[in-house]
Structures are given as structure tokens and as C-alpha cells.
Design a protein around this motif. Structure first.
Motif, PDB file in Angstrom:
ATOM      1  N   SER A   1       0.841  -1.201   0.000  1.00 17.93           N
ATOM      2  CA  SER A   1       0.000   0.000   0.000  1.00 17.93           C
ATOM      3  C   SER A   1       0.874   1.248   0.000  1.00 17.93           C
ATOM      4  O   SER A   1       1.830   1.348   0.774  1.00 17.93           O
ATOM      5  CB  SER A   1      -0.909   0.003   1.233  1.00 17.93           C
ATOM      6  OG  SER A   1      -1.731  -1.161   1.248  1.00 17.93           O
ATOM      7  N   LYS A   2       0.537   2.205  -0.882  1.00 18.07           N
ATOM      8  CA  LYS A   2       1.327   3.426  -0.976  1.00 18.07           C
ATOM      9  C   LYS A   2       0.408   4.617  -1.256  1.00 18.07           C
ATOM     10  O   LYS A   2      -0.532   4.507  -2.058  1.00 18.07           O
ATOM     11  CB  LYS A   2       2.359   3.325  -2.098  1.00 18.07           C
ATOM     12  CG  LYS A   2       3.440   2.272  -1.870  1.00 18.07           C
ATOM     13  CD  LYS A   2       4.390   2.208  -3.056  1.00 18.07           C
ATOM     14  CE  LYS A   2       5.444   1.134  -2.856  1.00 18.07           C
ATOM     15  NZ  LYS A   2       6.347   1.015  -4.027  1.00 18.07           N
ATOM     16  N   LYS A   3       0.710   5.724  -0.594  1.00 10.43           N
ATOM     17  CA  LYS A   3       0.009   6.988  -0.841  1.00 10.43           C
ATOM     18  C   LYS A   3      -1.511   6.816  -0.790  1.00 10.43           C
ATOM     19  O   LYS A   3      -2.246   7.276  -1.660  1.00 10.43           O
ATOM     20  CB  LYS A   3       0.426   7.566  -2.187  1.00 10.43           C
ATOM     21  CG  LYS A   3       1.914   7.902  -2.265  1.00 10.43           C
ATOM     22  CD  LYS A   3       2.279   8.457  -3.625  1.00 10.43           C
ATOM     23  CE  LYS A   3       3.761   8.806  -3.682  1.00 10.43           C
ATOM     24  NZ  LYS A   3       4.165   9.330  -5.020  1.00 10.43           N
ATOM     25  N   GLY A   4      -1.962   6.113   0.215  1.00 11.10           N
ATOM     26  CA  GLY A   4      -3.388   5.939   0.402  1.00 11.10           C
ATOM     27  C   GLY A   4      -4.020   4.873  -0.479  1.00 11.10           C
ATOM     28  O   GLY A   4      -5.223   4.612  -0.372  1.00 11.10           O
ATOM     29  N   GLN A   5      -3.238   4.260  -1.360  1.00 16.23           N
ATOM     30  CA  GLN A   5      -3.760   3.215  -2.245  1.00 16.23           C
ATOM     31  C   GLN A   5      -3.463   1.847  -1.641  1.00 16.23           C
ATOM     32  O   GLN A   5      -2.314   1.522  -1.363  1.00 16.23           O
ATOM     33  CB  GLN A   5      -3.121   3.323  -3.631  1.00 16.23           C
ATOM     34  CG  GLN A   5      -3.721   2.371  -4.660  1.00 16.23           C
ATOM     35  CD  GLN A   5      -3.055   2.515  -6.013  1.00 16.23           C
ATOM     36  OE1 GLN A   5      -1.838   2.512  -6.129  1.00 16.23           O
ATOM     37  NE2 GLN A   5      -3.873   2.644  -7.050  1.00 16.23           N
ATOM     38  N   GLU A   6      -4.487   1.048  -1.435  1.00 13.17           N
ATOM     39  CA  GLU A   6      -4.328  -0.260  -0.820  1.00 13.17           C
ATOM     40  C   GLU A   6      -3.639  -1.222  -1.773  1.00 13.17           C
ATOM     41  O   GLU A   6      -3.979  -1.314  -2.947  1.00 13.17           O
ATOM     42  CB  GLU A   6      -5.698  -0.822  -0.422  1.00 13.17           C
ATOM     43  CG  GLU A   6      -5.624  -2.050   0.461  1.00 13.17           C
ATOM     44  CD  GLU A   6      -6.995  -2.509   0.911  1.00 13.17           C
ATOM     45  OE1 GLU A   6      -7.162  -2.795   2.102  1.00 13.17           O
ATOM     46  OE2 GLU A   6      -7.911  -2.559   0.060  1.00 13.17           O
ATOM     47  N   GLY A   7      -2.632  -1.910  -1.265  1.00 16.34           N
ATOM     48  CA  GLY A   7      -1.897  -2.864  -2.089  1.00 16.34           C
ATOM     49  C   GLY A   7      -2.656  -4.171  -2.278  1.00 16.34           C
ATOM     50  O   GLY A   7      -3.547  -4.511  -1.495  1.00 16.34           O
ATOM     51  N   TRP A   8      -2.277  -4.907  -3.318  1.00 13.60           N
ATOM     52  CA  TRP A   8      -2.963  -6.165  -3.611  1.00 13.60           C
ATOM     53  C   TRP A   8      -2.674  -7.216  -2.542  1.00 13.60           C
ATOM     54  O   TRP A   8      -3.496  -8.114  -2.324  1.00 13.60           O
ATOM     55  CB  TRP A   8      -2.550  -6.689  -4.987  1.00 13.60           C
ATOM     56  CG  TRP A   8      -2.958  -5.802  -6.115  1.00 13.60           C
ATOM     57  CD1 TRP A   8      -2.157  -5.225  -7.048  1.00 13.60           C
ATOM     58  CD2 TRP A   8      -4.294  -5.389  -6.447  1.00 13.60           C
ATOM     59  NE1 TRP A   8      -2.884  -4.469  -7.930  1.00 13.60           N
ATOM     60  CE2 TRP A   8      -4.210  -4.558  -7.584  1.00 13.60           C
ATOM     61  CE3 TRP A   8      -5.552  -5.617  -5.882  1.00 13.60           C
ATOM     62  CZ2 TRP A   8      -5.321  -3.968  -8.175  1.00 13.60           C
ATOM     63  CZ3 TRP A   8      -6.672  -5.028  -6.468  1.00 13.60           C
ATOM     64  CH2 TRP A   8      -6.547  -4.211  -7.600  1.00 13.60           C
ATOM     65  N   LEU A   9      -1.557  -7.115  -1.874  1.00 15.72           N
ATOM     66  CA  LEU A   9      -1.247  -8.048  -0.795  1.00 15.72           C
ATOM     67  C   LEU A   9      -2.332  -8.000   0.271  1.00 15.72           C
ATOM     68  O   LEU A   9      -2.856  -9.029   0.705  1.00 15.72           O
ATOM     69  CB  LEU A   9       0.118  -7.683  -0.193  1.00 15.72           C
ATOM     70  CG  LEU A   9       0.564  -8.454   1.051  1.00 15.72           C
ATOM     71  CD1 LEU A   9       0.845  -9.900   0.689  1.00 15.72           C
ATOM     72  CD2 LEU A   9       1.812  -7.815   1.653  1.00 15.72           C
ATOM     73  N   LYS A  10      -2.691  -6.792   0.669  1.00 21.78           N
ATOM     74  CA  LYS A  10      -3.728  -6.626   1.688  1.00 21.78           C
ATOM     75  C   LYS A  10      -5.094  -6.979   1.136  1.00 21.78           C
ATOM     76  O   LYS A  10      -5.932  -7.555   1.843  1.00 21.78           O
ATOM     77  CB  LYS A  10      -3.708  -5.187   2.203  1.00 21.78           C
ATOM     78  CG  LYS A  10      -4.579  -4.960   3.427  1.00 21.78           C
ATOM     79  CD  LYS A  10      -4.386  -3.558   3.976  1.00 21.78           C
ATOM     80  CE  LYS A  10      -5.224  -3.351   5.228  1.00 21.78           C
ATOM     81  NZ  LYS A  10      -5.029  -1.988   5.791  1.00 21.78           N
ATOM     82  N   ARG A  11      -5.341  -6.644  -0.121  1.00 23.69           N
ATOM     83  CA  ARG A  11      -6.625  -6.970  -0.740  1.00 23.69           C
ATOM     84  C   ARG A  11      -6.873  -8.486  -0.739  1.00 23.69           C
ATOM     85  O   ARG A  11      -8.005  -8.950  -0.623  1.00 23.69           O
ATOM     86  CB  ARG A  11      -6.650  -6.469  -2.178  1.00 23.69           C
ATOM     87  CG  ARG A  11      -6.912  -4.982  -2.321  1.00 23.69           C
ATOM     88  CD  ARG A  11      -8.389  -4.645  -2.142  1.00 23.69           C
ATOM     89  NE  ARG A  11      -8.652  -3.239  -2.399  1.00 23.69           N
ATOM     90  CZ  ARG A  11      -9.017  -2.758  -3.575  1.00 23.69           C
ATOM     91  NH1 ARG A  11      -9.139  -3.575  -4.617  1.00 23.69           N
ATOM     92  NH2 ARG A  11      -9.257  -1.477  -3.724  1.00 23.69           N
ATOM     93  N   ALA A  12      -5.766  -9.245  -0.882  1.00 28.19           N
ATOM     94  CA  ALA A  12      -5.894 -10.711  -0.905  1.00 28.19           C
ATOM     95  C   ALA A  12      -6.132 -11.292   0.482  1.00 28.19           C
ATOM     96  O   ALA A  12      -6.463 -12.470   0.614  1.00 28.19           O
ATOM     97  CB  ALA A  12      -4.644 -11.330  -1.521  1.00 28.19           C
ATOM     98  N   GLY A  13      -5.942 -10.460   1.514  1.00 35.33           N
ATOM     99  CA  GLY A  13      -6.205 -10.923   2.877  1.00 35.33           C
ATOM    100  C   GLY A  13      -4.961 -11.219   3.691  1.00 35.33           C
ATOM    101  O   GLY A  13      -5.069 -11.751   4.802  1.00 35.33           O
ATOM    102  N   LEU A  14      -3.783 -10.860   3.190  1.00 36.22           N
ATOM    103  CA  LEU A  14      -2.549 -11.088   3.936  1.00 36.22           C
ATOM    104  C   LEU A  14      -2.188  -9.796   4.654  1.00 36.22           C
ATOM    105  O   LEU A  14      -1.781  -8.811   4.040  1.00 36.22           O
ATOM    106  CB  LEU A  14      -1.427 -11.507   2.987  1.00 36.22           C
ATOM    107  CG  LEU A  14      -0.128 -11.993   3.627  1.00 36.22           C
ATOM    108  CD1 LEU A  14      -0.392 -13.165   4.566  1.00 36.22           C
ATOM    109  CD2 LEU A  14       0.873 -12.418   2.552  1.00 36.22           C
ATOM    110  N   GLU A  15      -2.335  -9.794   5.970  1.00 37.01           N
ATOM    111  CA  GLU A  15      -2.193  -8.579   6.755  1.00 37.01           C
ATOM    112  C   GLU A  15      -0.760  -8.309   7.219  1.00 37.01           C
ATOM    113  O   GLU A  15      -0.382  -7.168   7.435  1.00 37.01           O
ATOM    114  CB  GLU A  15      -3.116  -8.648   7.983  1.00 37.01           C
ATOM    115  CG  GLU A  15      -4.603  -8.672   7.642  1.00 37.01           C
ATOM    116  CD  GLU A  15      -5.100  -7.341   7.095  1.00 37.01           C
ATOM    117  OE1 GLU A  15      -4.431  -6.318   7.331  1.00 37.01           O
ATOM    118  OE2 GLU A  15      -6.162  -7.329   6.438  1.00 37.01           O
ATOM    119  N   ARG A  16       0.031  -9.337   7.393  1.00 36.22           N
ATOM    120  CA  ARG A  16       1.365  -9.112   7.958  1.00 36.22           C
ATOM    121  C   ARG A  16       2.288  -8.431   6.945  1.00 36.22           C
ATOM    122  O   ARG A  16       2.053  -8.483   5.736  1.00 36.22           O
ATOM    123  CB  ARG A  16       1.975 -10.430   8.447  1.00 36.22           C
ATOM    124  CG  ARG A  16       2.392 -11.421   7.384  1.00 36.22           C
ATOM    125  CD  ARG A  16       2.855 -12.708   8.041  1.00 36.22           C
ATOM    126  NE  ARG A  16       3.381 -13.673   7.062  1.00 36.22           N
ATOM    127  CZ  ARG A  16       4.672 -13.775   6.763  1.00 36.22           C
ATOM    128  NH1 ARG A  16       5.561 -12.962   7.315  1.00 36.22           N
ATOM    129  NH2 ARG A  16       5.088 -14.676   5.893  1.00 36.22           N
TER     130      ARG A  16
END
Length: 247
Positions: free
Chosen positions: A131-146
């Protein structure tokens, strides 16, 4: 370490097999990015090497021995300054073949993963992994929080090759050559990540050792107790001469 002491190495981690499956199959991640992540994981390439790759560096996708030549990073030559040539793992072959059919490159000089303008991405580009500059990264979108960095995909490759997660466990020397490490000392830091592999090795060694030992019966035990040093009793030969028989 004492507070304020300089860190000798960057903190790093690696994806578990379950997390790899999540990232490479999640429908929450666009196909193009999934293929980029799959390539980065199974090719073990650095981020700059991934996005500087050209189709002319890929050979034999349909052949028996597909290979990849790492010639450059985004900012210039590879990190150690030397190109390397390495085999492609099956998952890497599948990802490249699928992307080639979609992108239909016009020539071998075309970038494998070009920007929308057809040029190389900058040094900070990570295919929206984080995630960068307020844009959520695909890693988090997939459900991986760490917290896992894009560069940790390279660590993931080395770790699982040593552990044998994807089949046969590779040696330190083999992983070092595959990853393009400058020395074995760089590769050794992954060795402690293989407790499961060491457990399996220990179990197999223990089993094979016991299987190779002769089975002792009651009479054998009695003989060992009577002669703990392994010598046979003294016997007398003909003519009264004494002889010694050694086991």
C-alpha cells in the motif's frame, strides 16, 4: 542488540506455502499482477531484475530445458555485476507462457513486464504489492495482513528451495548459483528456516541406521555380557598349545 546499534542485515521474512497459494490464486488480485508475483516467487529474481527482463532473455518455454538469463536490473547490471543463467521452475514457465499469450510481444527486445507506455518501470515500482500513498496494495486486498516486502518474494524462493517444499531439497551450493549470490555465506542465512527439513532428515537417518544394525537375540546378549570387550574365550589347540581366537 544494544539500543541504537547498527543493523547488519535488513529484516526479512518469507511466504508460507499457504500464503503463496493465496497470492497466486486470489481473484482479488488482477491476473497480470498475480503472474508477476508468481514469477518473482519461483524465479527468485530481484525486483529490478523482474521489471528489466526482456523476452530475449527467456528461452525454451516450450522445450525440455527452459532457461532464463538475468542480464540487468532497472538501475543497471545485476547486483553482483555478473549476468547469470538459470533453469526455470515449472511454475515460472507456466506464468511466463500465460503472460506471453496475453501480451503477444512484438520482438525479443520487448520488456516482459512493461509499463503502459512500453518502457521500464522506476525503481520504486512493485506491481502494487504494498500500500502506498493511500492506495491499498494487492497483498492486503488478498487478505494477507502481515508485513511482507516485494523483495521478500526472492527470500521466499531461496527458503523453499532449501526446505524442499516444491520437491527435492536443493543444496546450499545449488541455491547460491540459482539465486546469483556472491558467496555461500549469503545463502546460509536461509538454512535455519528449514526445521521441518531437518526433522525429516533426522527421522530418515535414525530409521536407516537402526535398520542396518543386526538384530540381537537372548543368546547374543548373554555372550556380550560374558565378553564385554568382544574377545572370544581362550581355547587350547592340539599338543597343549594355547591359541587365542579374536572376533
Amino acid at each position: 542488540m544494544p539500543k541504537g546499534a547498527p543493523r547488519l542485515e535488513d529484516a526479512w521474512t518469507f511466504l508460507t506455502p499457504e500464503e503463496i497459494d493465496l497470492i497466486t490464486t486470489s481473484k482479488a488480485i488482477p491476473l497480470r499482477e498475480r503472474l508477476i508475483y508468481t514469477f518473482a516467487i519461483f524465479a527468485g529474481a530481484r525486483r529490478g531484475e523482474v521489471f528489466a527482463l526482456r523476452w530475449g532473455d527467456v528461452e525454451g518455454l516450450d522445450g525440455e530445458h527452459p532457461r532464463l538469463t538475468i542480464r540487468r536490473g532497472v538501475s543497471g547490471p545485476p547486483k553482483n555485476g555478473r549476468p547469470r543463467r538459470c533453469p526455470l521452475l515449472p511454475a515460472t514457465v507456466d506464468a511466463l507462457a500465460e503472460w506471453k499469450a496475453i501480451s503477444q510481444p512484438r520482438s525479443d527486445s520487448a520488456l516482459v513486464w512493461p509499463s503502459p507506455d512500453g518502457v521500464e518501470y522506476g525503481e520504486s515500482y512493485d506491481a502494487r504489492w504494498s500500500s502506498k500513498k493511500g492506495q491499498e496494495g494487492w497483498l492486503k486486498r488478498a487478505g494477507l495482513e502481515r508485513h511482507v516486502r516485494f523483495h521478500d518474494l526472492r527470500h521466499t524462493c531461496a527458503s523453499h528451495l532449501l526446505m524442499g517444499t516444491w520437491g527435492e531439497a536443493w543444496s546450499l551450493e545449488e541455491v547460491s548459483d540459482f539465486m546469483g549470490h556472491t558467496s555461500l555465506s549469503v545463502t546460509r542465512r536461509y538454512a535455519h528456516l528449514a526445521p521441518g527439513l531437518l526433522d525429516r532428515k533426522a527421522a530418515k537417518t535414525s530409521h536407516s541406521s537402526s535398520a542396518s544394525q543386526p538384530k540381537l537375540g537372548p543368546s547374543d546378549h548373554a555372550q556380550v555380557l560374558a565378553n564385554p570387550r568382544g574377545f572370544e574365550p581362550l581355547t587350547f589347540g592340539s599338543g597343549g598349545r594355547r591359541s587365542i581366537q579374536l572376533s
